[in-house]
Scaffold this motif. Structure first.
Motif, mmCIF file in Angstrom:
data_model
loop_
_atom_site.group_PDB
_atom_site.id
_atom_site.type_symbol
_atom_site.label_atom_id
_atom_site.label_comp_id
_atom_site.label_asym_id
_atom_site.label_seq_id
_atom_site.Cartn_x
_atom_site.Cartn_y
_atom_site.Cartn_z
ATOM 1 N N UNK A 1 0.721 -1.262 -0.068
ATOM 2 C CA UNK A 1 -0.034 0.046 -0.226
ATOM 3 C C UNK A 1 0.768 1.204 0.010
ATOM 4 N N UNK A 2 0.472 2.403 -0.597
ATOM 5 C CA UNK A 2 1.270 3.327 -0.896
ATOM 6 C C UNK A 2 0.379 4.801 -0.373
ATOM 7 N N UNK A 3 0.876 5.474 0.436
ATOM 8 C CA UNK A 3 0.136 6.842 0.563
ATOM 9 C C UNK A 3 0.769 7.659 -0.647
ATOM 10 N N UNK A 4 -0.380 8.523 -1.390
ATOM 11 C CA UNK A 4 0.143 8.927 -2.601
ATOM 12 C C UNK A 4 -0.122 10.719 -2.126
ATOM 13 N N UNK A 5 0.857 11.172 -2.451
ATOM 14 C CA UNK A 5 0.982 12.605 -1.916
ATOM 15 C C UNK A 5 2.377 13.029 -1.887
ATOM 16 N N UNK A 6 2.534 14.276 -1.094
ATOM 17 C CA UNK A 6 3.946 14.770 -1.074
ATOM 18 C C UNK A 6 3.907 15.399 0.456
ATOM 19 N N UNK A 7 4.829 15.341 1.204
ATOM 20 C CA UNK A 7 5.064 15.994 2.580
ATOM 21 C C UNK A 7 4.913 17.332 2.331
ATOM 22 N N UNK A 8 5.470 18.342 1.099
ATOM 23 C CA UNK A 8 5.353 19.640 1.137
ATOM 24 C C UNK A 8 3.790 20.125 0.983
#
Ligand SMILES: NC(=O)c1ccc[n+]([C@@H]2O[C@H](COP(=O)([O-])OP(=O)(O)OC[C@H]3O[C@@H](n4cnc5c(N)ncnc54)[C@H](O)[C@@H]3O)[C@@H](O)[C@H]2O)c1
Length: 310
Positions: free
Chosen positions: A228-235
């Motif tokens: 499973x992958x969270x898809x986004x960006x820490x920024x």
């Protein structure tokens, strides 16, 4: 040339993803019931490697026929968001859960599945949500996506599960129920935003980045399979108030802070994206650039309420 089936290919993410994959040399079949019409496909419908199938993910025979001969199944078709699911719970479950079961049943050995899930599966999280955080969705939408995830994980189909942040930005099929898109629309056309739970921390991803994660996953599938992958960006973790104030830099509107509502998904947490980042994926479009684009597009688009998911 690899064959890709995109269920829900005429939707918000699908209508950006399809031309991206065609440009990269894939043969693409869109399977969609066209809840929002076929207009989103007109910009690239002439492409020789594009097939368009009108079909219902709830019908096993139709799904079986569409899946046959494909190398990749990108499963996006769904009733999306808590308002749309609450409006017709039976439709939501039969589409999001039974539809996914139909896809799994139709798939043959060697075919690979990439599933569009959501951060709404997390429910209320204290601290930072990683892929290991136990999921406890609070809405029917989140529960249908959780149940679909479980069906996939319990199957022997080769897969990757993508849990998307809240997407924003324009697309051939625009959505106005998404937080940033809605805020920009309200600021432009109503000259006010009513902000509740302004301190809630949310996490966002531009629509082109949401599409771009698919070719990335296909190319990196050997490393990404079974996870499973969270898809986004820490920024791209912001409070709702930060988003409203960013819009205010470009549009003169009245920001009315009032605790008149609550988010049924209770999304108030940071999301950790390091699992995907380590593999080399990062978002290209930031908040300021995405808002600038939305102002251009939504400034000249006055959509009837019918086209809104909410
Ligand atoms: N946009 C976001 O912020 C976001 C965030 C997290 C997850 N997702 C997931 O990504 C996927 C795509 O979302 P989207 O924003 O493009 O939504 P969307 O509503 O624009 O697209 C969904 C598509 O599915 C199609 N569809 C619905 N019922 C169908 C059926 N019975 N048979 C065949 N097709 C059917 C619709 O016609 C539509 O084209 C969904 O699975 C959603 O849960 C989206």
């Amino acid at each position: 040339m690899e064959n890709v089936l995109i269920t829900g290919g005429a939707g918000y993410i699908g209508s950006l993803l399809t031309p991206m994959l065609l440009e990269q040399g894939y043969r693409v079949t869109i399977f969609d019931s066209f809840l929002f019409g076929a207009m989103p496909l007109l910009g690239f419908s002439r492409h020789p490697n594009l097939e368009i199938v009108k079909g219902d993910i709830r019908r096993p025979e139709a799904v079986q026929e569409a899946v046959r001969g494909q190398d990749w199944i990108l499963h996006l078709a769904a009733i999306v968001g808590y308002p749309a699911c609450a409006a017709d719970p039976y439709l939501a479950v039969s589409t999001n859960v039974d539809g996914t079961r139909n896809v799994l049943t139709a798939m043959e050995r060697g075919q690979k599945l990439i599933y569009a899930s959501t951060g709404s599966t997390y429910g209320k999280v204290i601290g930072i949500a990683t892929e290991e955080t136990p999921i406890a969705p609070l809405t029917l939408y989140g529960r249908t996506k959780r149940d679909a995830e479980k069906l996939i994980r319990d199957s022997d189909v080769e897969h990757s599960i993508l849990r998307f942040a809240t997407v924003f930005g324009s697309a051939p099929r625009i959505r106005l129920d998404l937080l940033i898109n809605d805020f920009v629309y309200q600021a432009l056309h109503n000259r006010q935003i009513v902000l509740f739970e302004g301190h809630f921390r949310r996490t966002f991803l531009h629509s082109t980045d949401a599409a771009a994660v698919y070719p990335f996953t296909i190319k990196n599938f050997e490393r990404m399979a079974g996870r499973i992958y969270n898809v986004g960006d820490s920024s791209m973790n912001f409070t709702k108030r930060q988003v409203a104030l960013e819009i205010k830099k470009s549009i003169d509107f009245y920001l009315h802070e009032a605790e008149v509502g609550t988010d049924p998904d209770q999304r108030d947490y940071e999301v950790d994206y390091s699992r995907l980042k380590t593999l080399g994926f990062s978002a290209e479009v930031g908040l300021t650039e995405g808002i600038r684009e939305l102002i251009k597009v939504l400034g000249v688009l006055h959509l009837p309420n019918l086209l809104r998911n909410a």
